[in-house]
Scaffold this active site. Structure first.
Site, PDB file in Angstrom:
ATOM      1  CG  ASP A   2      -6.769   0.940   6.589  1.00 59.69           C
ATOM      2  OD1 ASP A   2      -6.485   0.167   5.878  1.00 59.69           O
ATOM      3  OD2 ASP A   2      -5.740   1.779   7.106  1.00 59.69           O
ATOM      4  CB  THR A  28      -4.412  -6.101   9.447  1.00 61.75           C
ATOM      5  OG1 THR A  28      -4.008  -5.721  10.525  1.00 61.75           O
ATOM      6  CG2 THR A  28      -3.731  -7.299   8.860  1.00 61.75           C
ATOM      7  NE  ARG A  45     -10.459  -5.807   3.762  1.00 55.27           N
ATOM      8  CZ  ARG A  45      -9.379  -5.007   3.768  1.00 55.27           C
ATOM      9  NH1 ARG A  45      -9.054  -4.539   2.640  1.00 55.27           N
ATOM     10  NH2 ARG A  45      -8.706  -4.984   4.747  1.00 55.27           N
ATOM     11  CB  THR A  48      -0.893   0.053   1.224  1.00 55.09           C
ATOM     12  OG1 THR A  48      -1.938  -1.093   1.267  1.00 55.09           O
ATOM     13  CG2 THR A  48      -1.364   1.478   1.514  1.00 55.09           C
TER      14      THR A  48
HETATM   15  N1  ASP Z   1      -4.634  -1.164   4.906  1.00 56.73           N
HETATM   16  C1  ASP Z   1      -4.698  -2.145   3.755  1.00 56.73           C
HETATM   17  C2  ASP Z   1      -5.993  -2.538   3.685  1.00 56.73           C
HETATM   18  O1  ASP Z   1      -6.543  -3.164   4.699  1.00 56.73           O
HETATM   19  C3  ASP Z   1      -3.739  -2.823   3.248  1.00 56.73           C
HETATM   20  C4  ASP Z   1      -2.400  -2.573   3.761  1.00 56.73           C
HETATM   21  O2  ASP Z   1      -2.040  -1.421   3.839  1.00 56.73           O
HETATM   22  O3  ASP Z   1      -1.426  -3.303   3.264  1.00 56.73           O
HETATM   23  O4  ASP Z   1      -6.914  -2.582   2.807  1.00 56.73           O
END
Ligand code: ASP
Length: 351
Positions: free
Chosen positions: A245, A267, A242, A214
């Site tokens: 955040d 996560t 889905r 990300t």
């Molecule tokens: N936070 C991101 C999500 O849950 C994934 C990540 O940052 O690796 O979609």
């Protein structure tokens, strides 16, 4: 006597100078505004479990992150806004298959790309976000359009795509986003062959950890304005539909000129439940925490629930801080003072 007069004069001049450089904050406290004229930018490229990368991969990541930081710096140096710097910096990371955003985004459990992004302006508290988009080349720019050109904050799926198309944003076929590495990662997780079309080429230079990638950016411009943005493909093998955040203002992204700007990675469910980015700002505002103390506290809240990841941020004085509870996080910054750093692995100051 003459000496006494001189001391008195010096004292009065110092007092006057201090008053000149002080500003009244909206909370009523008087403090020195150190940000005006200075600028700073900080980015991340995801957090996850990795201890070391082969030198060739390190080089690729470093070069791309440096290019992104340079782009943002150029905008800020020439008086551009923090919000422009955040968008354009993230565009570079989205266009690189090294990261889990735009090209190279991870795949959901059906083998599809579904991307999320958000952006926030700390001056006005305006914000825009898109979720579950699958054709937009640069989701962060779509989030910017939602912020600037609609009365909404978050648009999702086909509705979001239909809306931003009118503003001339570049759309791509799903094959553009999907790289071989992601297909292999999904196959490994699902334990079966995944039918995804349009995959060719040798992508061995991309790292294996499906949690990495990300991207996020926080900037402070010469006018003391802070902006933050985050863009992602989400989590590998996530359930179709889905949303994490990253497009949730206050969870994955937050900016407020009074306190700080934050972009998170990890996560997402846990960052949503703790409102991780906003928590940092609130701790700074109401508990007078420093940025780094507030970040640690916020990540500890995420960890307590069972989540992992990290965040980057800067405060209104251009202090930069990051924190993560994973083995590594791609991260880097540049400041108008010339200070700069790009790091991947855990250092002493982390958990
Ligand atoms: N936070 C991101 C999500 O849950 C994934 C990540 O940052 O690796 O979609």
């Amino acid at each position: 006597m003459k000496k006494l007069n001189l001391i008195l004069l010096t004292f009065l001049l110092t007092l006057f100078a201090c008053q000149e450089s002080s500003v009244e904050t909206s909370t009523g406290s008087t403090e020195k505004d150190q940000s005006i004229g200075k600028f700073a930018i900080v980015i991340h490229g995801g957090a996850g479990y990795i201890k070391s990368l082969p030198p060739e991969q390190e080089k690729l990541y470093k070069e791309k992150m440096n290019e992104a930081l340079e782009k943002g710096c150029q905008i800020l140096k020439t008086g551009g806004s923090a919000i422009d710097a955040v968008e354009k910096t993230i565009n570079i990371l989205e266009n690189s298959p090294l990261f889990n955003a735009g090209k190279g985004a991870v795949l959901n459990n059906l083998g599809q790309v579904e991307m999320d992004a958000s952006i926030m302006d700390g001056k006005t508290l305006n914000a825009g976000a898109v979720a579950g988009v699958h054709h937009i080349k640069n989701p962060i720019s779509a989030a910017r359009i939602v912020m600037d050109s609609s009365k909404h904050v978050l648009l999702c799926g086909d509705g979001a795509e239909q809306f931003v198309k009118k503003y001339g944003i570049e759309m791509k076929n799903p094959e553009y986003f999907i790289i071989e590495k992601r297909v292999k990662q999904l196959e490994k997780i699902q334990g079966k062959k995944v039918a995804v079309n349009g995959i060719k080429g040798n992508f061995n230079q991309y790292i294996d950890d499906h949690k990495f990638g990300t991207v996020g950016c926080v900037a402070l411009d010469k006018n003391g304005n802070i902006a933050a943005g985050t863009s992602t493909g989400g989590l590998m093998n996530k359930k179709y539909g889905r949303i994490g955040d990253s497009p949730i203002i206050g969870a994955g992204t937050y900016a407020n000129n009074e306190t700080c700007g934050i972009s998170c990675t990890g996560t997402g469910e846990y960052f949503i439940r703790t409102l991780a980015a906003h928590t940092v700002s609130e701790l700074m505002k109401y508990k007078k925490y420093s940025l780094d103390k507030a970040q640690k506290e916020s990540i500890m809240q995420v960890q307590k629930l069972g989540g992992d990841g990290g965040m980057i941020g800067l405060d209104k004085n251009g202090n930069i801080s990051w924190f993560f509870n994973t083995e590594g996080m791609f991260r880097g910054f540049k400041k108008s003072t010339g200070e700069t750093k790009i790091e991947f692995y855990k250092q002493k100051n982390n958990l």
